[in-house]
Write a protein that holds these residues in place. Structure first.
Motif: not given
Length: 551
Positions: A16, A247, A309, A312, A315, A388
């Protein structure tokens, strides 16, 4: 006596947004935001001056030489915003910003937010807090002290085992000394060394992004039929933070070194107690026991409020259900929470936690075992979904093979960021080429001017030397003939010729030189304002004088 060091390579993957303060900020005087792409370009004073023309620099100098008040700051902000295209070529690589930040910047740059008592203006400074970075290359860095501090909290919590304080007046330092059974010189954390973790993320995606930090209530509170907001929401408080973007798989690489004291006499009073000498797996277990529980409590609470989110969350839940949880259980990896807005729960021990909760104006604060709000990363100030949490970090110990599921999620699901960085880099490179060409042209022009000035200087020196070598009468002749060479003819020259000042050979020499200068004495006519008839007479008179002087 021999001490042995056990070294481990640590790979860090941000799960995050992470912001670890650097005590520095981007300020509107050293950054601009491209309105179209929402790209933040930062620059130093040298780069700013390189991108500005001489007239631009004079304009900026006039602004900063003014009275040092809010008005001057707003003018500086506006100046750089209006000249942003000239600065992009000399700026550092772009950093993406949240959509709301781009809008906020465009609306408030060079403006004032409000007025306080007696008309004093409050300026919109638009500072963006920077995350910790390497000063050499400007890329983000995870300081070993932050990692070690998070590990320390987990180890203390493991020893405390949820017990509450017997003496509520006991200080934090005394509590830690009690749990670690000694003072500084026997602190077991001295056996653990954590190095700074350098950036290893792929270059095709931005390392950081700029987001809002917004405050949201953990539980809905209804009063008089109305849903209450947090005090920060009521006051419209928020922060602008540069964050490491989640990312990049294994975006940082660092080291862990443990001092092995097994060969040392166990009753050595200079060392921590034997049960406080941890292995890498002991550290992983303690961190997972502490942070995993906090992670799921927080995720489930945010999920209930629909804050997170959706992609997010999905996943993360899939990763924890398949594969990653087993690796955490085996001590191959562990979870940490670091940086700003990690929350009081990540900084205090279970059973000991006692958090001050501020109340409304005029009310006394309360003390509870958990906060009432979360600080969350947002794309806009008003967002209540698509948020997040801050600070979650996965740490892998000497990983041999990549976690393909985690890697695919982080590296293949962000093509929009890859495309964004390609566009911005191409734009910046094009501007750099234009700036380099412009600088080359300006330098060539400057050199040509310097060369002309040098040639003129040499000519003047040569002329001065020539005149210095003449006799007094020759210099006087030269001075007399100078108006002819400069085409400043008037009737005074003719009057001088008709006078008795020049006689004999001197008069003849002057007449000959005048003829040579004019190429054709018959075409020469001194400047004279009058009728055509008067000019004809003057021409005849001039030719007559010249002929006379040559006889």
């Amino acid at each position: 006596m021999t001490h042995f060091l056990n070294h481990y390579t640590l790979k860090y993957t941000p799960l995050s947004p992470i912001h670890i303060g650097a005590d520095e900020s981007y300020e509107p005087g050293n950054y601009v935001i491209d309105d179209e792409a929402g790209a933040l370009y930062s620059f130093d004073s040298r780069a700013a001056l390189a991108g500005l023309s001489d007239s631009d620099r004079q304009q900026l100098l006039a602004i900063v030489n003014g009275k040092p008040d809010d008005t001057m700051l707003t003018k500086v902000q506006s100046f750089f915003h209006n000249h942003r295209e000239k600065l992009l070529a000399f700026a550092k690589p772009p950093v993406p910003t949240a959509g709301g930040i781009k809008s906020l910047y465009r609306k408030r740059i060079g403006q004032t937010a409000q007025h306080e008592g007696q008309g004093r203006r409050v300026i919109n400074k638009l500072e963006i807090d920077r995350t910790f970075y390497n000063p050499v290359d400007g890329l983000p860095l995870l300081p070993g002290s932050s990692i070690k501090g998070a590990i320390r909290t987990a180890l203390l919590d493991d020893i405390n085992d949820g017990k509450s304080l017997i003496d509520r007046k006991q200080t934090n330092q005394k509590l830690q000394e009690s749990l670690f059974e000694g003072k500084f010189h026997t602190d077991p954390m001295r056996l653990i060394s954590v190095g700074d973790a350098g950036w290893q993320g792929k270059a095709d995606k931005p390392a950081c992004q700029v987001q809002f930090a917004v405050n949201r209530k953990r539980k809905p509170v209804i009063k008089n039929g109305k849903l209450l907001q947090s005090q920060a929401e009521v006051s419209n408080l928020y922060q602008l933070l540069e964050c490491v973007a989640p990312h990049h798989y294994q975006g940082f690489t660092g080291s862990l070194t443990l001092l092995d004291t097994q060969s040392v006499v166990q009753d050595n009073r200079k060392l921590p107690k034997p049960h406080l000498h941890w292995t890498a797996q002991d550290i992983a277990k303690a961190c997972n026991d502490f942070y995993m529980g906090l992670f799921w409590r927080e995720i489930n609470g945010m999920k209930e409020r629909d804050y997170l989110q959706v992609d997010w969350l999905r996943q993360i839940e899939q990763l924890m259900d398949k594969g990653l949880t087993q690796r955490l259980h085996n001590g191959e990896a562990f979870l940490l929470r670091v940086g700003r807005h990690s929350g009081a729960e990540a900084l205090t021990l279970n059973g000991v936690r006692n958090i001050r909760i501020m109340q409304g104006r005029g009310e006394k604060p309360k003390w509870e075992n958990q906060p009432k709000t979360w600080w969350l990363a947002a794309d806009d100030i008003g967002n209540r979904t698509n948020l997040l949490p801050f600070g979650w970090l996965l740490v892998e110990i000497d990983p041999k093979t990549p976690d393909s599921r985690l890697q695919n999620w982080l590296e293949q699901g962000n093509q929009d960021l890859v495309d964004w960085l390609q566009r911005q880099s191409a734009k910046q490179n094009a501007l750099k080429q234009q700036a380099e060409l412009r600088q080359q042209q300006e330098e060539a022009k400057k050199q040509a001017e310097q060369q002309r000035a040098e040639e003129m200087r040499l000519q003047q020196e040569a002329e001065q030397q020539r005149l210095a070598a003449l006799s007094p009468i020759d210099r006087e002749v030269e001075e007399f003939l100078k108006p002819f060479q400069q085409q400043e003819h008037d009737t005074r020259l003719l009057q001088a010729l008709e006078s008795d000042r020049w006689q004999g050979e001197d008069a003849k020499r002057i007449a000959q030189k005048i003829k040579e200068l004019m190429a054709d004495a018959g075409k020469w006519l001194p400047d004279f304002e009058g009728t055509n008839k008067q000019k004809v007479k003057l021409k005849q008179r001039s030719l007559k004088v010249l002929a006379y002087l040559q006889d």
